[in-house]
Design a protein around this motif. Structure first.
Motif, PDB file in Angstrom:
ATOM      1  N   ARG A   8     -45.826  -0.413   6.974  1.00 50.62           N
ATOM      2  CA  ARG A   8     -44.394  -0.430   7.390  1.00 50.62           C
ATOM      3  C   ARG A   8     -44.147   0.173   9.035  1.00 50.62           C
ATOM      4  O   ARG A   8     -44.802   1.374   8.948  1.00 50.62           O
ATOM      5  CB  ARG A   8     -43.447   0.715   6.425  1.00 50.62           C
ATOM      6  N   ARG A   9     -42.917  -0.250   9.483  1.00 46.67           N
ATOM      7  CA  ARG A   9     -42.962   0.414  10.785  1.00 46.67           C
ATOM      8  C   ARG A   9     -41.474   0.962  10.674  1.00 46.67           C
ATOM      9  O   ARG A   9     -40.651   0.346  10.038  1.00 46.67           O
ATOM     10  CB  ARG A   9     -42.916  -0.423  11.993  1.00 46.67           C
ATOM     11  N   ARG A  10     -41.281   1.855  11.423  1.00 44.48           N
ATOM     12  CA  ARG A  10     -39.998   2.452  11.505  1.00 44.48           C
ATOM     13  C   ARG A  10     -39.432   2.550  13.032  1.00 44.48           C
ATOM     14  O   ARG A  10     -39.897   2.808  13.806  1.00 44.48           O
ATOM     15  CB  ARG A  10     -39.977   4.064  11.126  1.00 44.48           C
ATOM     16  N   ARG A  33     -22.412  -3.689   8.055  1.00 37.23           N
ATOM     17  CA  ARG A  33     -23.224  -3.463   6.759  1.00 37.23           C
ATOM     18  C   ARG A  33     -24.372  -4.367   6.748  1.00 37.23           C
ATOM     19  O   ARG A  33     -25.557  -4.101   6.069  1.00 37.23           O
ATOM     20  CB  ARG A  33     -22.382  -3.805   5.341  1.00 37.23           C
ATOM     21  N   LEU A  34     -24.476  -5.606   7.384  1.00 36.19           N
ATOM     22  CA  LEU A  34     -25.401  -6.706   7.418  1.00 36.19           C
ATOM     23  C   LEU A  34     -26.280  -6.375   8.520  1.00 36.19           C
ATOM     24  O   LEU A  34     -27.325  -6.955   8.710  1.00 36.19           O
ATOM     25  CB  LEU A  34     -24.817  -8.035   7.639  1.00 36.19           C
ATOM     26  N   LEU A  35     -25.993  -5.551   9.370  1.00 35.98           N
ATOM     27  CA  LEU A  35     -26.732  -5.427  10.455  1.00 35.98           C
ATOM     28  C   LEU A  35     -28.412  -4.919  10.369  1.00 35.98           C
ATOM     29  O   LEU A  35     -29.151  -5.326  11.019  1.00 35.98           O
ATOM     30  CB  LEU A  35     -26.025  -4.458  11.605  1.00 35.98           C
ATOM     31  N   GLY A  36     -28.431  -3.660   9.412  1.00 37.04           N
ATOM     32  CA  GLY A  36     -29.853  -3.270   9.280  1.00 37.04           C
ATOM     33  C   GLY A  36     -30.591  -4.735   8.758  1.00 37.04           C
ATOM     34  O   GLY A  36     -31.758  -4.806   9.258  1.00 37.04           O
ATOM     35  N   PRO A  37     -30.417  -5.138   7.634  1.00 41.26           N
ATOM     36  CA  PRO A  37     -31.185  -6.304   7.419  1.00 41.26           C
ATOM     37  C   PRO A  37     -31.382  -7.317   8.586  1.00 41.26           C
ATOM     38  O   PRO A  37     -32.491  -7.921   8.690  1.00 41.26           O
ATOM     39  CB  PRO A  37     -30.437  -6.997   6.121  1.00 41.26           C
ATOM     40  N   ALA A  40     -33.848  -6.057  10.896  1.00 41.93           N
ATOM     41  CA  ALA A  40     -35.175  -6.029  10.309  1.00 41.93           C
ATOM     42  C   ALA A  40     -35.791  -7.360  10.341  1.00 41.93           C
ATOM     43  O   ALA A  40     -37.091  -7.550  10.849  1.00 41.93           O
ATOM     44  CB  ALA A  40     -35.145  -5.501   8.816  1.00 41.93           C
ATOM     45  N   GLN A  41     -35.065  -8.445  10.260  1.00 38.47           N
ATOM     46  CA  GLN A  41     -35.486  -9.767  10.307  1.00 38.47           C
ATOM     47  C   GLN A  41     -35.923 -10.096  11.797  1.00 38.47           C
ATOM     48  O   GLN A  41     -36.988 -10.871  12.121  1.00 38.47           O
ATOM     49  CB  GLN A  41     -34.492 -10.792   9.748  1.00 38.47           C
TER      50      GLN A  41
END
Length: 89
Positions: A8-10, A33-37, A40-41
């Motif tokens: 995992r990378r942070r 709300r959708l920005l984090g996922p 990550a993608q």
């Protein structure tokens, strides 16, 4: 048997300023709300530059008059990911 897990990378983002003038409030809130996922993608499979303590400007993002929240989040995420890769906006 469990599949081997990938390391995992942070990425710690202390603050994120978004100016979403002209975007309906409901769309802007959903995109946030959708920005984090989405981020990550957009960053999957790459190693961003180490930029500890730096302030980055991902510049502007052209958007249609009525973007979907998902398209808006994906566009913002791609812009941030590109900036972390050192690409010029």
């Amino acid at each position: 048997m469990n599949a081997p897990s990938l390391p995992r990378r942070r990425l710690h983002i202390n603050a994120l300023e978004l100016d979403l003038r002209g975007i309906p409030a409901e769309t802007a809130e959903a995109a946030a709300r959708l920005l984090g996922p989405a981020l990550a993608q957009a960053l999957a499979g790459q190693t961003p530059q180490v930029l500890s303590g730096e302030r980055l400007d991902a510049d502007h993002l052209a958007s249609p008059a009525s973007p979907s929240a998902q398209a808006l989040a994906a566009g913002i995420a791609q812009r941030i990911a590109g900036t972390l890769r050192g690409e010029q906006p």
